[in-house]
Design a protein around this motif. Sequence first.
Motif, short mmCIF file in Angstrom:
data_model
loop_
_atom_site.label_atom_id
_atom_site.label_comp_id
_atom_site.label_asym_id
_atom_site.label_seq_id
_atom_site.Cartn_x
_atom_site.Cartn_y
_atom_site.Cartn_z
N ALA B 35 38.23 42.24 33.47
CA ALA B 35 39.23 41.68 32.57
C ALA B 35 38.94 40.21 32.28
O ALA B 35 39.06 39.75 31.14
N LEU B 36 38.51 39.51 33.33
CA LEU B 36 38.20 38.09 33.13
C LEU B 36 36.98 37.92 32.24
O LEU B 36 36.87 36.94 31.50
N LEU B 37 36.09 38.92 32.28
CA LEU B 37 34.91 38.87 31.41
C LEU B 37 35.34 38.89 29.94
O LEU B 37 34.79 38.18 29.11
N VAL B 38 36.34 39.72 29.65
CA VAL B 38 36.88 39.77 28.28
C VAL B 38 37.41 38.39 27.90
O VAL B 38 37.15 37.87 26.82
N LEU B 39 38.13 37.81 28.84
CA LEU B 39 38.70 36.48 28.63
C LEU B 39 37.59 35.47 28.35
O LEU B 39 37.65 34.69 27.40
N ALA B 40 36.54 35.54 29.20
CA ALA B 40 35.43 34.60 29.07
C ALA B 40 34.72 34.78 27.74
O ALA B 40 34.36 33.80 27.08
N ALA B 41 34.55 36.03 27.32
CA ALA B 41 33.86 36.30 26.06
C ALA B 41 34.60 35.66 24.91
O ALA B 41 34.01 35.00 24.05
N LEU B 42 35.93 35.84 24.90
CA LEU B 42 36.69 35.28 23.79
C LEU B 42 36.66 33.76 23.82
O LEU B 42 36.39 33.11 22.81
N GLY B 44 34.54 31.84 25.18
CA GLY B 44 33.20 31.39 24.85
C GLY B 44 32.96 31.40 23.35
O GLY B 44 32.49 30.42 22.78
N ALA C 87 38.41 46.93 32.53
CA ALA C 87 39.32 45.85 32.15
C ALA C 87 40.63 46.44 31.62
O ALA C 87 41.72 45.94 31.94
N PHE C 90 42.65 47.53 34.51
CA PHE C 90 43.28 46.38 35.17
C PHE C 90 44.57 46.00 34.45
O PHE C 90 45.61 45.79 35.08
N ILE C 104 45.48 38.07 28.71
CA ILE C 104 44.24 38.77 28.38
C ILE C 104 44.46 39.75 27.24
O ILE C 104 43.65 39.85 26.31
N LEU C 111 40.07 38.81 19.91
CA LEU C 111 38.65 39.16 19.92
C LEU C 111 38.35 40.30 18.95
O LEU C 111 37.29 40.37 18.35
N PHE C 122 27.33 33.28 18.83
CA PHE C 122 27.66 32.99 20.22
C PHE C 122 26.55 33.54 21.14
O PHE C 122 26.03 32.84 22.02
N LEU C 152 29.95 43.02 22.62
CA LEU C 152 31.11 42.14 22.43
C LEU C 152 32.01 42.66 21.31
O LEU C 152 33.21 42.43 21.32
N LEU C 155 33.71 45.94 22.88
CA LEU C 155 34.55 45.70 24.06
C LEU C 155 36.06 45.69 23.80
O LEU C 155 36.79 46.46 24.43
#
Lengths: 347, 323, 288
Positions: B35-42, B44, C87, C90, C104, C111, C122, C152, C155
């Motif tokens: 989930a944090l990866l999704v956060l990081a992707a956005l 970023g 994710a 989660f 999130i 996103l 990116f 990406l 996702l």
Amino acid sequence: MSKSIRTAPRRGLGLSLLAAVVALAFGSSACATDITGAGSSFVYPVISKWSAGYAEKTGNHVNYQSIGSGGGIAQIKAGTVDFGASDMPLDEATLAKFGLGQFPDVIGGIVPAFNVQGVAPGKLVLDGATLADIYLGKIVHWNDPAIARLNPGLKLPDAKITVVHRSDGSGTTFNFSDYLSKVSAEWKSKVGEGTAVNWPTGIGGKGNEGVSAYIKQIPNSLGYVEYAYALQNHIGYALMKNAAGKVVKPMTASFQAAAATADWAHAKNFNLLMTNAPGADAWPITATSWVIMYKQPKNEANTKVAFDFFKWAYEHGQEQARSLDYVPLPDSLVQQIENYWKTEYKQ
Amino acid sequence: MSSIPATTEPVDVDRRSRTDARHDALFRLLLKACALLVLAALLGAALSTLWGGREVLFGHGLHFLASDAWNPVTDDYGALAPIFGTLVTSLIALVLAVPTSFGIALFLTEIAPAWLRGPVATAIELLASIPSIIYGMWGLFVFVPFMSRIEPALNDTLGRIPLVGKLFQGPPIGLGLLTAGIVLAVMILPFICSVMREVFRTVPTRLKESSYALGSTTWEVVWDIVLPYTRSAVIGGIFLGLGRALGETMAVTFVLGNSYNITSSLLMPGTSISSSIANEFNEAVGTHRSALIALGFLLFVVTFVVLLIARLMLRRLARREGN
Amino acid sequence: MAAVHTRRRVVNVVALTLSGCATLLGLVFLAWILWVTLKNGLGAIDWKLFSKITAYADQGGLSNAIVGSLVMDAIALLICAPVGVLAGAFLAEYAHRSKLGATIRFLNDILLSAPSIVLGLFVYVIVVLPMSNLTHGAVSFSGLAGSIALALIGLPVIVRTTDEMLQLVPGTLREAALSLGIPQWKMTVQVLMRAATSGIVTGVLLALARLAGETAPLLFTAFGNNFMAWHPLDKMESLPVAIYQYTNDPNPALHAIAWAGALLITLFVLTLSLLTRLLFSRKKVPHE
């Protein structure tokens, strides 16, 4: 069922796997005769064709992708490609700053294209000032006296002109707007030249295909496309009155006349646009694009192949360029380029 | 004999529950990491546009937000026209696609005979699998000419209505905000519809049966039982479609007309954020490139604001229902 | 009373008719677009399409683009499907009402609408440039970078659908599972995900459908390659990029190949979606 769970440790290993893959790639890159170029979409068809011929001859692969001139310039600066190609020449300062050199590759023409009921392709004559006034929105009807004067005996309708231009940034637009700037002071001050400009009027089509589709679909429209595109897709093009006051037809001879009469000898780093060329038979909207390479090669083996490729293209690629309705560089210009290589690139 | 298992079993259970707890914690950690990866992707992606567009965002500041000029020659950039086009086309797409998707989902879950459901559902989902460049080409070569034949009729009918009439007056060239909105609607329809259909199927049969037993019509069951039960997921599906509509590039670019205008008519050409980027990015250098990346950042902001407004409206709705 | 009854019946009939019309409308658009694609692309579909490479464009081949698309789409799915599903799980199971979950979820929606070209840039900055610096230009653009950009894009679609689908699994199922003493992770994976399989698979297919047609992010990541490349660290061609190049080419014969390429992408996603549907429809767990 527990599939998604089992992928977890696998992804944990991902990093070491990646390292292994990188190592593998190093192993395979030993036979690196693959070179990469990027940039202008205007020359993409020609360079692709050359690349195919060159691969058959030498086995070396030249991988050229049309990501746009802006992209090509950015990538050569970043060192991710071996050569860039741009429809706009780089200025002296930029070339010096990054240690780059540039030279032309091939010539093409840009033609006004129209769709008017009852007017056959090649029957309409325009000149620079009229074209500029149409794109400025000052001439709005087909039977405007300015157009009628250029076309005595042609019956033009009392209909509004739908102006079509490129919506995407392009070398075609750059050369077209540069030409209008040269022939119309008002265009120069109000709009100017660039790969994309602030169009005073009209609708934008994406790419050659967008513009030509609009011209075909919308009655009484006027636009501009690359000559090769107009020819192969049967789009009605217009004749132009050139700088010498002569009405010329877009064709190989008139493009070559423009290239031959341009003053290359005095253009440092070939920084010269061929629009509104002075020759009596010169097509007024003739364009080229430039190959951009480092003077001090980042990768010597690849750079060597790149030079060999362009040398081969100038010598053997002319027929292929012609078959795609592009025009090869005149011999005098090729001679100058090869001298430029010797003096600037210290081969 | 019975004392042996009595002493060993608690130990087993204890160990097992400890391993379970450890696995649970690990699992939770793994999920959280994803989930944090999704956060990081956005973050970023958003930060990289902020960085790439800094020259225009911070250099031109408010002018960039408030101006409708777009002149790459003089490096004078304003984002108003692209923002306008993005919002209008997405709105048209939602207005058309949401009821249509709802209708299709309703048909597929409640009305259609069982043998028809699978094929029709697959067909509708197939709309999502057509690459967006094909929507663009189809739009350019087929749908735009079609619209140019329809638009005179729009001028004469809807265009005559006071107030809203202005929206439907314009030259019949076929391209423009309305055409782009319709193409977008077709594109996002399968996204909204797939989610709606999936969630409609999860409504417990006994809920529906009870309602039918009370004499409800099919429509009433769907409107009063199915929709409220699945509301959150339905809205999720709509956001899925909205997200795609706001960011869609290729399909829009071919049919929007790409002129930096803010007009009162839906039949006039316009531009959108993503189509501006896609159109000009390849050839852009310097400030122009920065302005386009700044536009990309603005799309994040626009999406953020649109979603925020939607959330607030929903919360108010939920509160009213709670009372 | 009778009036109310009639009104209700009329509303019902009108609503159901409209719903039928909506379905018909959707199908009409599908048939229309497919017809146009078929009409334009069918002529270019023959064995050469699968055997020749794009370097020799007039031979009419897309084989290197097909290979590139398959490799990159597969890697992209391998990245985004597990990450997205986990994710999503989660969000649905552990962060249903938490602040982190809400954040999130919200950012994921943003996103979703990120312009794909921005995601490509990116990835260019975080993958292509570092790789190029690390390997002194030996590896710069690569199929792997393209896959990451595509991942990406896919996702957020998977996260969104998984989250929604898991939330819709009735709470009774959770209670029943937990009361049997199953640890939570086992419940999530073996009970909930299983119950929501059909929905999650739909999400993954939607993601695939979306990423399989993307052009813009690939130009700056996978770059393109007129010659055949299998290695994920090579520059790689893909169908959307080939379509993009061919549509702008002066040669009308290449336009037909572009349509054929588009037809291939559509058929590819269609086949996959039919196959998975066939596979998962047997295992379906009823909700009641």
